[in-house]
Design an enzyme around this catalytic site. Sequence first.
Site, short mmCIF file in Angstrom:
data_model
loop_
_atom_site.label_atom_id
_atom_site.label_comp_id
_atom_site.label_asym_id
_atom_site.label_seq_id
_atom_site.Cartn_x
_atom_site.Cartn_y
_atom_site.Cartn_z
N TYR A 146 0.66 -1.07 0.13
CA TYR A 146 -0.01 0.26 -0.01
C TYR A 146 1.01 1.30 0.02
O TYR A 146 0.45 2.11 -0.76
CB TYR A 146 -0.98 -0.08 1.17
CG TYR A 146 -1.71 1.41 1.34
CD1 TYR A 146 -2.63 1.72 0.44
CD2 TYR A 146 -1.52 2.25 2.34
CE1 TYR A 146 -3.01 2.77 0.24
CE2 TYR A 146 -2.29 3.34 2.45
CZ TYR A 146 -2.99 3.74 1.46
OH TYR A 146 -3.63 5.04 1.55
N ARG A 153 1.33 6.59 -7.25
CA ARG A 153 0.25 7.60 -7.40
C ARG A 153 0.60 9.03 -7.09
O ARG A 153 0.49 10.05 -7.76
CB ARG A 153 -0.81 7.34 -6.35
CG ARG A 153 -1.99 8.21 -6.57
CD ARG A 153 -3.13 7.85 -5.66
NE ARG A 153 -3.03 7.49 -4.17
CZ ARG A 153 -3.70 7.23 -3.28
NH1 ARG A 153 -5.10 7.04 -3.71
NH2 ARG A 153 -3.47 7.07 -1.85
N TYR A 204 -0.81 12.99 6.88
CA TYR A 204 -0.56 11.79 7.76
C TYR A 204 1.05 11.89 8.22
O TYR A 204 1.72 12.28 7.17
CB TYR A 204 -0.81 10.61 7.28
CG TYR A 204 -2.22 9.94 7.23
CD1 TYR A 204 -3.33 10.58 7.97
CD2 TYR A 204 -2.84 8.83 6.63
CE1 TYR A 204 -4.58 10.19 7.93
CE2 TYR A 204 -4.03 8.44 6.82
CZ TYR A 204 -4.91 9.13 7.42
OH TYR A 204 -6.35 8.56 7.41
N ARG A 217 -11.55 13.30 1.56
CA ARG A 217 -12.55 12.40 2.22
C ARG A 217 -13.83 12.31 1.43
O ARG A 217 -14.58 11.38 1.70
CB ARG A 217 -12.73 12.86 3.72
CG ARG A 217 -11.60 12.97 4.43
CD ARG A 217 -11.22 11.50 5.03
NE ARG A 217 -9.91 11.49 5.81
CZ ARG A 217 -9.20 10.48 6.03
NH1 ARG A 217 -9.55 9.35 5.69
NH2 ARG A 217 -8.05 10.59 6.62
N GLU A 323 -14.20 -0.62 6.04
CA GLU A 323 -14.34 0.59 5.17
C GLU A 323 -15.67 0.66 4.47
O GLU A 323 -16.20 -0.19 3.78
CB GLU A 323 -13.13 0.54 4.10
CG GLU A 323 -13.15 1.79 3.19
CD GLU A 323 -12.43 3.04 4.10
OE1 GLU A 323 -13.30 3.83 4.56
OE2 GLU A 323 -11.32 3.35 3.68
C1 3EB Z 1 -7.17 6.17 5.65
O1 3EB Z 1 -7.94 7.15 5.96
C2 3EB Z 1 -7.82 4.82 5.33
O2 3EB Z 1 -4.93 5.55 -0.30
O3 3EB Z 1 -6.53 6.06 -1.53
C3 3EB Z 1 -8.99 4.85 2.75
C4 3EB Z 1 -9.49 5.40 1.51
C5 3EB Z 1 -7.87 4.59 2.90
C6 3EB Z 1 -8.65 5.68 0.45
C7 3EB Z 1 -6.21 5.66 -0.46
C8 3EB Z 1 -7.02 5.04 1.76
C9 3EB Z 1 -7.09 5.48 0.69
O4 3EB Z 1 -6.15 6.24 5.40
C10 3EB Z 1 -7.45 4.18 4.26
#
Ligand code: 3EB
Length: 330
Positions: A146, A153, A204, A217, A323
């Site tokens: 991941y 990306r 993050y 989001r 999710e």
């Molecule tokens: C998170 O909040 C959960 O890398 O595109 C959720 C939706 C998550 C999309 C992405 C990652 C992605 O980090 C993981």
Amino acid sequence: MVLPNQSFQLPPIVACSYSNQPPNTLLESDDVLAVVGFGHHSAPTGRSRHFNTGLPVLGKPLSEVWRSHSAVEHGIDDHCYWSANDELMFLGLWINESHYPDLKTAVFESYTTLLQTLRERNYPHLLRVWNYLPRINHGNNDSERYKQFCLGRHEAFNRYQQHHYPAATAIGHSGGDIVIYLIAARHAGPQHFENPRQMSAFCYPREYGPKSPSFARASMLQSHGERQLYISGTASIHGHQSRHPGNFHGQVGVTCENIATLLQHVASQLRLTATPSLELIKVYLRNPQNLAAAETAIEQYFGPEVPALFLQGDICRQELLVEIDGMCRF
Ligand code: 3EB
């Protein structure tokens, strides 16, 4: 004389639904942008507008159907499956990783192809992306797949100066090719939202990987007199920390609350008088044995009328078990 409100009679520029009809029947309609099938195998279908993924459906088999307000144009070019109406393009591809030196390069090249195609065909505004990749949690620390995906990306987004990240999903499956599909807009630049209870993923801290994930989001398109909102990244995270590691009930609760908070935030940002309600949801479960508990919890939280598709998929953090993606129209 009172005239009927014409806008209510116009079909939406794109609508998603779940159908139990066979893909071949669905693809007979000229207004279908895409049919996405779910199962154990992920590889090119050879049929324009037809996608498959490596994510098995839990419960009754359903396809995800994307319909346009008008007949679409479609084709397969340069390994990209595309379809489009006057405002939106649906675009996707599969990646056989064995053709690339590593996952990061495979993802970079694929995003480059996708973003280049959107530029050339003049649908430059990314609205929503789904990424389904095999063995998403394999590898340790920074070499976890991941995290390598996030690197590839991010490099492609940088190269195309794509600094407004769209709502996106990244989920793992057990077999076949990486599949990426997306929706992009021609004229209307989408508006993106964050969740006040969650740190923006692109902020993050370093502990989550060498490059933070590039997604929003929620992303909203306003076009043809309607607003549609795509919701992602709702998993059991507050701030940047996973909540209730390994505890399904706790996690599904936080996930539903994250969606509710996000919808209230969007309503307040847009000064809406009512909070938008969910039109449909897609639920990813790491463990199929959580299906019954998920169905009960989600129906209690959102009501029985919201169509839901349950899939088996791995969430991008090892400790996360669920999710939920969502879509609203208002
Ligand atoms: C998170 O909040 C959960 O890398 O595109 C959720 C939706 C998550 C999309 C992405 C990652 C992605 O980090 C993981």
